[in-house]
Every structure is written in C-alpha cells, then in structure tokens.
Design an enzyme around this catalytic site. Structure first.
Site, PDB file in Angstrom:
ATOM      1  N   LYS A  27      37.854  45.169  17.038  1.00  0.00           N
ATOM      2  CA  LYS A  27      37.032  44.028  16.625  1.00  0.00           C
ATOM      3  C   LYS A  27      35.939  43.755  17.653  1.00  0.00           C
ATOM      4  O   LYS A  27      34.762  43.606  17.316  1.00  0.00           O
ATOM      5  CB  LYS A  27      37.916  42.798  16.445  1.00  0.00           C
ATOM      6  CG  LYS A  27      37.211  41.598  15.841  1.00  0.00           C
ATOM      7  CD  LYS A  27      38.197  40.466  15.557  1.00  0.00           C
ATOM      8  CE  LYS A  27      39.190  40.863  14.502  1.00  0.00           C
ATOM      9  NZ  LYS A  27      40.133  39.769  14.168  1.00  0.00           N
ATOM     10  N   ARG A  97      40.423  35.087  18.485  1.00  0.00           N
ATOM     11  CA  ARG A  97      41.093  36.072  17.640  1.00  0.00           C
ATOM     12  C   ARG A  97      41.571  37.263  18.469  1.00  0.00           C
ATOM     13  O   ARG A  97      40.965  37.632  19.465  1.00  0.00           O
ATOM     14  CB  ARG A  97      40.147  36.598  16.545  1.00  0.00           C
ATOM     15  CG  ARG A  97      39.560  35.550  15.619  1.00  0.00           C
ATOM     16  CD  ARG A  97      38.520  36.200  14.710  1.00  0.00           C
ATOM     17  NE  ARG A  97      37.785  35.248  13.913  1.00  0.00           N
ATOM     18  CZ  ARG A  97      38.054  34.957  12.640  1.00  0.00           C
ATOM     19  NH1 ARG A  97      39.065  35.549  12.032  1.00  0.00           N
ATOM     20  NH2 ARG A  97      37.327  34.090  11.976  1.00  0.00           N
ATOM     21  N   GLY A 106      46.733  40.753  10.307  1.00  0.00           N
ATOM     22  CA  GLY A 106      47.693  39.660  10.209  1.00  0.00           C
ATOM     23  C   GLY A 106      48.864  39.744  11.156  1.00  0.00           C
ATOM     24  O   GLY A 106      49.724  38.861  11.154  1.00  0.00           O
ATOM     25  N   MET A 108      48.811  39.728  14.533  1.00  0.00           N
ATOM     26  CA  MET A 108      48.676  38.899  15.729  1.00  0.00           C
ATOM     27  C   MET A 108      47.958  37.607  15.359  1.00  0.00           C
ATOM     28  O   MET A 108      47.650  37.366  14.202  1.00  0.00           O
ATOM     29  CB  MET A 108      47.968  39.684  16.832  1.00  0.00           C
ATOM     30  CG  MET A 108      48.825  40.825  17.373  1.00  0.00           C
ATOM     31  SD  MET A 108      48.000  41.798  18.629  1.00  0.00           S
ATOM     32  CE  MET A 108      46.745  42.644  17.678  1.00  0.00           C
ATOM     33  N   ARG A 353      34.902  46.666  10.123  1.00  0.00           N
ATOM     34  CA  ARG A 353      35.853  47.690  10.559  1.00  0.00           C
ATOM     35  C   ARG A 353      35.968  48.709   9.441  1.00  0.00           C
ATOM     36  O   ARG A 353      35.630  48.420   8.287  1.00  0.00           O
ATOM     37  CB  ARG A 353      37.224  47.081  10.870  1.00  0.00           C
ATOM     38  CG  ARG A 353      37.873  46.369   9.691  1.00  0.00           C
ATOM     39  CD  ARG A 353      39.117  45.617  10.116  1.00  0.00           C
ATOM     40  NE  ARG A 353      39.670  44.815   9.033  1.00  0.00           N
ATOM     41  CZ  ARG A 353      40.581  43.862   9.206  1.00  0.00           C
ATOM     42  NH1 ARG A 353      41.055  43.607  10.399  1.00  0.00           N
ATOM     43  NH2 ARG A 353      41.032  43.171   8.171  1.00  0.00           N
ATOM     44  N   HIS A 469      46.698  39.169   2.184  1.00  0.00           N
ATOM     45  CA  HIS A 469      47.578  39.868   3.131  1.00  0.00           C
ATOM     46  C   HIS A 469      48.426  40.908   2.419  1.00  0.00           C
ATOM     47  O   HIS A 469      48.536  42.058   2.849  1.00  0.00           O
ATOM     48  CB  HIS A 469      48.471  38.846   3.846  1.00  0.00           C
ATOM     49  CG  HIS A 469      49.460  39.457   4.778  1.00  0.00           C
ATOM     50  ND1 HIS A 469      50.736  39.820   4.374  1.00  0.00           N
ATOM     51  CD2 HIS A 469      49.365  39.791   6.075  1.00  0.00           C
ATOM     52  CE1 HIS A 469      51.367  40.346   5.398  1.00  0.00           C
ATOM     53  NE2 HIS A 469      50.568  40.332   6.449  1.00  0.00           N
ATOM     54  N   SER A 777      61.135  82.908  15.482  1.00  0.00           N
ATOM     55  CA  SER A 777      60.990  81.672  14.713  1.00  0.00           C
ATOM     56  C   SER A 777      61.771  80.598  15.458  1.00  0.00           C
ATOM     57  O   SER A 777      62.971  80.761  15.697  1.00  0.00           O
ATOM     58  CB  SER A 777      61.530  81.845  13.292  1.00  0.00           C
ATOM     59  OG  SER A 777      61.420  80.634  12.576  1.00  0.00           O
ATOM     60  N   CYS A 844      60.220  76.649  12.426  1.00  0.00           N
ATOM     61  CA  CYS A 844      60.777  76.352  11.105  1.00  0.00           C
ATOM     62  C   CYS A 844      61.650  75.099  11.107  1.00  0.00           C
ATOM     63  O   CYS A 844      62.294  74.799  10.112  1.00  0.00           O
ATOM     64  CB  CYS A 844      61.583  77.541  10.586  1.00  0.00           C
ATOM     65  SG  CYS A 844      63.005  77.973  11.603  1.00  0.00           S
ATOM     66  N   TYR A 864      52.237  80.243  12.849  1.00  0.00           N
ATOM     67  CA  TYR A 864      52.446  79.419  11.666  1.00  0.00           C
ATOM     68  C   TYR A 864      53.457  78.318  11.955  1.00  0.00           C
ATOM     69  O   TYR A 864      54.206  78.360  12.939  1.00  0.00           O
ATOM     70  CB  TYR A 864      52.922  80.257  10.474  1.00  0.00           C
ATOM     71  CG  TYR A 864      54.339  80.794  10.619  1.00  0.00           C
ATOM     72  CD1 TYR A 864      55.446  80.043  10.203  1.00  0.00           C
ATOM     73  CD2 TYR A 864      54.579  82.047  11.180  1.00  0.00           C
ATOM     74  CE1 TYR A 864      56.737  80.516  10.352  1.00  0.00           C
ATOM     75  CE2 TYR A 864      55.867  82.535  11.326  1.00  0.00           C
ATOM     76  CZ  TYR A 864      56.937  81.759  10.908  1.00  0.00           C
ATOM     77  OH  TYR A 864      58.224  82.232  11.062  1.00  0.00           O
TER      78      TYR A 864
END
Length: 890
Positions: A27, A97, A106, A108, A353, A469, A777, A844, A864
C-alpha cells in the site's frame, strides 16, 4: 548514516516508489508511486516494516527516533494541507492503515478520522458548515478506535446505534440527525468507560501513537497469522503503517466513496467494474452494511440494478476516474483494484494494488495483456501463482441435474459447492476436521471468519456486494461464494436459516453456484471442470519457456490419460504394488507369500504375470511416445496379508492349511519398523523371482505394444538401494531376463534400468552407484523421512507445532528441505553425473508438484519432476517460472 524509518508521500514530493514494497508494504509503495505519477493522492507518510520489527524487538514500544521522524513527517503534511493536527479551527485528520508487502485484505487493522475530539469536531462542523457530517465522523472514529485500539467488543457499540435508530424510527445511519449523533458519541464514551474502566483518549497525539501501535500489533493477530499460514507468507516480514490525511466521502450528496476494478475480477473480461456509495466512508462499501450502487451500467446486477450509476450522477468525476484507471493499468501492466473517495466533487485515489481475481480471470487477463502488446509471454507467465491453477479443477453443477432453486444472490466467486450449512467459523473448522463438507452461512463475513472460510467448501452471505470482504477473500482462496442474498434470513441463536419460507437448520444440505449466484435445496450433482482455450494457450507458453520436464505419477491407464491431457510428458513413477490389491490378484499374491518352496512361489507368480502384463500394456498405450518409469515391488510383504477373519479363512482354504498356520506366518512376517525392514530391493535380493517376474511382464508388454506401432520407452526402477552391490546384482538379473526375451525380437524396445535414491547413504555414495544405473529418480518422500528421522504417517501430530514455532519453516513433506534433503539430492546429482555424464535424473516424490520444490529441481539441474496428474499443470508453470526467474536473476 542513521536508519530511516518514515517515508513521506504527496503530489509535491515523494520518498518512495513501487519497488520498495518490502520496506513500505504494498500500500505504501503504491501510494508513493501514484504520487510520482501526478495522481490526486491525499498526502501522508509511511512508517516502514522495519519499524514494525523494531516495535516487537523493543517490547512493543515505539522508539524515540521513530517518534521523531513521525513528528517531522506530520509537520510536512500540515504544511501541505494548511491544516493543523488537533487544531481548533482547521483540524487535520488522519487514516491509519496497515500495509504488508503482500495484500492481506481485512486481516489487519484500520482507524479512520483519527484526531477528532469534542473541540476538533466542533471546529470541523464550523469549517465545513456541516454539523451532521462532523458528528458522524466522530461517531465512526470512536466506534472504530474503541474496537481496534482499545479492544472493546464492537457489538456493544453497534447495539447502541441500532437502539437509537429504532427509537428515532429510522432504518439508515444517514437518517440520524446531528444531535442524534452527538448524543450517540456521549453514549459510546460512557459504554467504553464502563466496560474498560478507562476514558476514551481525547489527545490527538495520544490517539496517533496508540493507533500506530495497534496496527503494528495487528500483524500478529490470530486472523493475520492464519492468513499467512494459509498463503505461505513469512511471519518475519512485518507490516508498514500508512498515516494519510483524511478526505471525506460522507460530507453530503456531492460526496462518495467506492472500489473499482480495471477488469472484471471474476471473469477477466475487459470492462471497468465497481461499486460506490454516496455520503459514506470507504469501510461502508466493503463491510456490506449498505448495498452499494454500480459505477456504470456494466457493473449492474440483480441487487443494484435500480440504483443510479456514478456515471449518471457525477459524469465529470466518473470520466476523471476512467482516465486514472487507464493510466494505472498501463503503468502497472496488470488489473488494478482502486479505492477512491469523492469529497465535494473532487476525486481522490486512496489506494491501488494488483486486484485479487479468480484464476480463470487471471489467465484471461494475462493472455489478453499479451495480445494487447502490454506484456511479453514471459511476463504473463510470472503473473499467475502456480498453486492457483488448482482452482480451475473444481467441479461445476451438472446442467442436466434436477435442481430446486431457492434464491439468487450475487455471483461473488465462481465454482459449485454442496455441504452442510453452519453459522459460525468454529463449527465450520470442527466439522471440517471430522472430514465433513460445510458451507459457512453469515449475514456478512468479517476478518474473524478467515478460519471458517478456509474450512468451508463455500460461503453464503445475506449482505455485501461484489467487493465485500466475503467476495474478495473467497476469490483469493478459490472458494465459491454467493454474497448479498437478501432472501437469507439468519437466526444465529436458533442456528436456523429461512429462505423464501423454507426453513433449514444447521447440518441441512444446500448447494450453490458461485458463477451464477443461484442457491439450491439439498445436494446437486456436479461435473468436472473443462479447461478453456485460454488455459491451453497460456500453458503452451509455459512449455515453450521451461527446460525441466514434467511427468506424472500414475498406476493405471486412466490416470495416465488424465495426466497426458494435463500436459505430462511421461510417467515418472508407476507403483506396481498398487496393482496387486485388486480382488482377483490379491489371493495369488498371498499364496506367493505363503509358499514354502521356490516352485510354489513361481507358480503363484505365474498367475500374477498376465495381470501385470495387461496393466503395463494399457499404460504403455496411454503413454505412447513417452517414457514410463516402473518401480519394482517396494512395500514389505506383510502389507499384502489378510486382516479380516473371512480373508484369513479364504486364504487357508486355498492353500489347504489351517488358519493357525496363516496367523503364525503373519506373526513371522511382522516387523517392528517395516519402513526400514524387508522391503524394496531387499525383497528382490532374497526373492529374486519376484523382480524377475515383474521385469518379464514389463518387457513382454513393451514387445506387444511395439509390434502395434506404439513407441515405448520402459524404465525399470529398483527401489531402496543403499549399496552399489544391491543394484549391481539386481541389474544383472534383470538384464539376463531382458536379453533372453529380446534376442529374437524384430521390433525396438529402448529400455533403461536405474534406481530410486531414497536413503541418505545412497545419495552420499551416488558416485559408486551411478556406474550400474541409467537413471536416478529421487524418492523424496522416503528420503525426507530417513533424513529427518520422521514418520510421515505420524509426524502430523507435531509438525504444525514445529512450523508455528518456526523450527521448520515449512512442512518438509510438502516443500523440500533445501539445506538437508536438498543438499543430499544436489550432491547425488553432482556425484552421479561426474561419474556418468549421460545419467538421467528426476524426482518422483510429492515434492514434484510443489512450486518451490520444482524451482529447486530446476536450479540443481534435474531433467524432470514427476507428480500426481492434477498437479501436472502446477509443475509445468512452476518449471517455466523457475527458468524465467533464473534467466532474469530474480
């Protein structure tokens, strides 16, 4: 040079920019950036996140050097505005704020109209010639400050407001007179004194210090902590505090406040979309107290279609807002969520934002911005959080299913949900822990409901608009939500919901469609989501960008086909033991286990061979042209033994033995720690005929499909190797079978034999193992267990405590532990490839579908990753982002 704690922003000069969000919060950084763009932003200053961390280090005290910088910045705002903080003629008021580096809507705290007391309220009334506005602002300030800073239960004050409206015979706050509001302020202060035993502070500087401390303190409130845990945000970031001069949307009918999006946050459609309220302050829009009006025709819905648009009542100001949103979207190259206030016809921007959106909307916006020439493909790929792709796989309502429509609200967040209704967050969380699907039903949600919203499969609210909200948070979570359905009559005490005369109690089932706003009785059938052309185009860009391959973990042809549809290029793990549990096979497996001689065991294995072969034929066909990595039998034999009495009797009958003998054999196979017992390659060493049967099934299946023109690339994986000799022996035995089968075969079967690295010793001695392997693997599930000494099945009892205490920053079974497990994987790759340069390496374990772990795999040069079918798109995008970030030094 001494540390700087406070950064000023105004249209005259600004000390920050958007690149400083880690220091100024999102912000604060964006306020500074908007000032540098010459946009109308009320002046103020940002107290840095470093000051927040210092606040906690000094026992929640604001240090003298920080106070000094705040006072200097405050004087600068007074100079710019010509107003005096606490002044008795032209008082300067502030909003205070929070603002973390990431958006936490919402979670904080916020305080508006700070600086008012009895004297400055009179001065404000005189200065604005609007007594009602002044006392309404003071009433709002007392209510908010008492709740946020002093900790009073807000309902104690809200009930006084409701009582006053009832006594005056009015429904809206705006219908109360200045005298009514003045009396209400006195009542509020009396309630505060009675409840807390202390007076409401009237010194503006005392109000400011307390408010700054409260906002810093809200970084560690329960809902903010929960939100960070859900999103993987770091507790050590802290929040900035933005102190900004107030502008007022509640001075009369030429004033307003609103929220707008530069594109539709639900669909991504390129339309200007938003809501506003005349004669109101910003909190009124998101709190759902009044139904907001649409800013333009395209923002109309069923609840606001009869309201006049901002474009109609303030056309000049609306056109200014259009020009500003276009400028901001072009500058940030993303859809913006903008908060604005209109004070006596003058437009001010309070925040911008990157707007929260559904993943479908995010994909459309990213792809459209590429087509519009705003973003490159690589920039677009970085705009989507890979985990958010999960949201696209949610089911939707079956259009052919019977439905009983009860009511329609606002389509706040798409997706279908069926579940038991509950009326509070605690119940939602408790029932979710029992494995039940619940829908959270509220008048409107507040930040305190974050836990319940997370636990629920969907959210229904009676109040609030598309930017409430509930709507914003549900979209961010990927939860279906219907908001602002005025037909919902909720009785919290009786735990009862009435919809158009139909009564539902807690535990009754409802279904709703967050894409249409429709609410239905009972449970309605759903169908799987369909991936859009936009998704396909976006993912094709990911495939162009990535260098890391993505395979799937699949044990059936069906799963293999699903994974191919999601973009998998092969199978990284096929678990053969899963195939043994089918009813027609398990008896043969048990007969094999109970065999007393090699001949008996081979006889049982001969029964299993055709089953295994058919399985592999199906998988090879499904994966035509791609490698299929098949792990030979891994779990200990006792896992296949019968547990039910009827199963034991059946086995005894088939073997012609007494039940007692079965039970004795079970006891003989029992192991105190089976995970480290007689399993994996140890079975292959002691019962070589088991692995030989599996190798035969794999190769015979490959030969059959190869003759049909299928391109087949089997990879035979030997699990749980800890010593080079195990792999040397088992590889030689496998080759003997393979060469015998292929000696007269006219087709081509290109196979590999390798191992799963899942024990620390194997990783440490990888250079000794590599000469006997065509591939490594990494089975990071077991490697994590054996490195940490953790049981994955039992660690859930204490891992949440470990992560909450930051002993482990993440669950090591979800995100790979780079320092320990990751070190072993990296070392094994380096040692293995140094010994054998053509060695093929992949992963994997479940980490193969975790974005952070995929990034690590890219960094250490794996070939991979492999993951479950529904994680394949996530892995593909993660792999692309990893390559892009690496190339850009991000």
């Amino acid at each position: 040079m001494s540390q700087k704690w406070v950064y000023s922003f105004s249209s005259q000069s600004t000390q920050g920019n958007r690149s400083m969000k880690n220091l100024l919060g999102g912000k604060g950084a964006n306020l500074a950036e908007m000032c540098s763009l010459g946009l109308p932003v009320p002046p103020g200053f940002t107290i840095s996140t470093e000051a927040c961390l210092h606040f906690y280090e000094t026992n929640k005290e604001i240090a003298p050097e920080i106070r000094e910088e705040v006072l200097l910045a405050l004087k600068e705002v007074e100079k710019i505005t010509g107003k005096v903080f606490g002044g008795k003629e032209n008082p300067l008021l502030f909003s205070v704020r929070s603002g973390a580096r990431v958006s936490m809507p919402g979670m904080m705290d916020t305080v508006l109209n700070l600086g008012l007391n009895d004297q400055s309220t009179l001065a404000l009334a005189k200065k604005t010639n609007n007594e009602r506005f002044a006392w309404d602002s003071y009433r709002r300030f007392i209510q908010m400050f008492a709740n946020v800073v002093m900790g009073i239960n807000i309902s104690l004050l809200e009930s006084q407001l409701e009582d006053l409206k009832e006594a005056r015979g009015v429904h809206e706050d705006t219908e109360l007179s200045a005298q009514d509001l003045k009396e209400l302020c006195d009542v509020y202060k009396s309630v505060i004194h009675e409840e807390l035993g202390k007076r409401f502070p009237t010194d503006p500087m005392e109000q400011l210090w307390q408010a700054i401390g409260a906002v810093f303190g809200s970084w560690n409130n329960s809902r903010a902590i929960k939100y960070r845990q859900m999103n993987g945000f770091d507790d050590s970031w802290g929040t900035a505090v933005n102190v900004q001069s107030m502008v007022f949307g509640n001075m009369g009918d030429n004033c307003a406040t609103g929220v707008c999006f530069t594109r539709d946050p639900s669909t991504g459609e390129k339309i200007f979309f938003g809501e506003y309220l005349v004669n109101a302050q910003g909190e009124d829009v998101v709190a759902g107290i009044r139904t907001p009006a649409p800013i333009n025709e395209k923002s109309k819905n069923n609840s606001n279609m009869n309201f006049k648009t901002l474009e109609e009542i303030m056309p000049k100001t609306f056109n200014e807002l259009v020009q500003m949103y276009q400028k901001l979207e072009a500058h940030y190259k993303d859809m913006q969520d903008i908060e604005f206030t209109i004070e006596e016809g003058k437009l001010y921007l309070l925040q911008t934002r990157n707007g929260k959106r559904t993943v479908n909307a995010g994909l459309k916006i990213a792809v459209d911005l590429v087509h519009e020439g705003v973003l490159s493909k690589e920039e677009a790929l970085l705009k989507i959080n890979p985990e958010d792709l999960n949201q696209m796989l949610h089911p939707r309502l079956d259009p052919q299913a019977e439905k009983t429509l009860l009511a329609t609200g606002l389509p706040a967040s798409p997706g279908a949900a069926s579940g038991e209704i509950v009326f509070d967050s605690e119940t939602a969380q408790n029932l979710q822990n029992e494995g039940r699907r619940v829908i959270l039903v509220r008048q409107e949600t507040s930040p305190e409901d974050i836990g319940g919203m997370s636990a629920a499969v969907g959210v229904l609210t009676a109040r609030g608009g598309m930017t409430s909200h509930a709507a914003v948070v549900a979209r961010g979570m990927g939860k279906p939500c219907v908001a602002g359905c005025s037909s919902l009559l909720i009785d919290y005490q009786a735990k009862k919901l009435t919809i158009q005369g139909n009564v539902f109690h807690e535990g009754d089932f409802l279904t709703f469609d967050g894409a249409t706003g429709a609410i239905y009785q009972g449970v309605v059938n759903t169908i799987e989501a369909q991936l859009s052309d936009t998704f396909a185009e976006f993912m094709s860009w990911a495939d162009e960008a990535k260098t890391l391959g993505v395979r799937t973990n699949a044990d059936t042809p069906e799963d293999s086909l699903v994974a191919r549809e999601f973009g998998a290029k092969g199978i990284g793990l096929c678990r053969t033991e899963h195939m043994f549990f089918a009813p027609e096979r398990i008896l043969a497996v048990r007969q094999m286990i109970f065999s007393q001689t090699l001949e008996e065991r081979k006889k049982a294995l001969d029964v299993l061979l055709p089953f295994q072969k058919e399985d592999f034929i199906g998988i090879f066909r499904a994966m035509d042209g791609y490698p299929v990595n098949i792990r030979l039998l891994d779990p200990p034999l006792h896992e296949f033994l019968p547990t039910k009495d009827e199963e034991i009797s059946q086995l005894a009958l088939s073997l012609g033995v007494d039940k007692k003998e079965i039970l004795e054999r079970k006891e003989a196979l029992h192991e105190f720690n089976p995970m480290l017992g007689h399993r994996g390659c140890r079975l292959g060493i002691t019962f070589s005929e088991i692995y030989q049967m599996q190798v035969r099934a794999i190769v015979e299946a490959a030969m059959i499909v190869a003759q049909d023109g299928v391109k087949v690339f089997p990879e035979i994986m030997i699990p749980l190797i800890s010593d080079k000799s195990e792999l040397r022996i088992l590889r030689a035995e496998a080759l003997e079978v393979i060469e015998e089968l292929l000696k007269d075969f006219k087709g081509e079967v290109r196979y590999k034999i390798g191992t799963m690295i899942e024990l620390p010793r194997a990783a440490i001695t990888a250079d000794e193992i590599a000469p006997h392997a065509d591939f490594f693997s990494f089975g990071t599930n077991d490697l994590t267990q054996t490195t940490f000494g953790l049981s994955r099945d039992d660690a859930g009892k204490f891992l949440p405590v470990y992560t909450s205490k930051q002993i482990y920053h993440q669950d090591p079974f979800v995100t790979i532990d780079r320092d320990g497990v990751g070190f072993l994987v990296k070392r094994a790759v380096e040692l293995g490839k140094k010994t054998k340069s053509e060695l093929h390496c992949g992963i994997c374990g479940e980490h193969g579908g975790d974005p952070s772990s995929v990034e690590f795999c890219h960094e250490i040069g794996l070939d991979y990753v492999s993951c479950s079918p529904f994680r394949v798109p996530i892995a593909r995008l993660s792999a692309a982002q990893a390559r892009i970030k690496s190339a850009r030094g991000l």
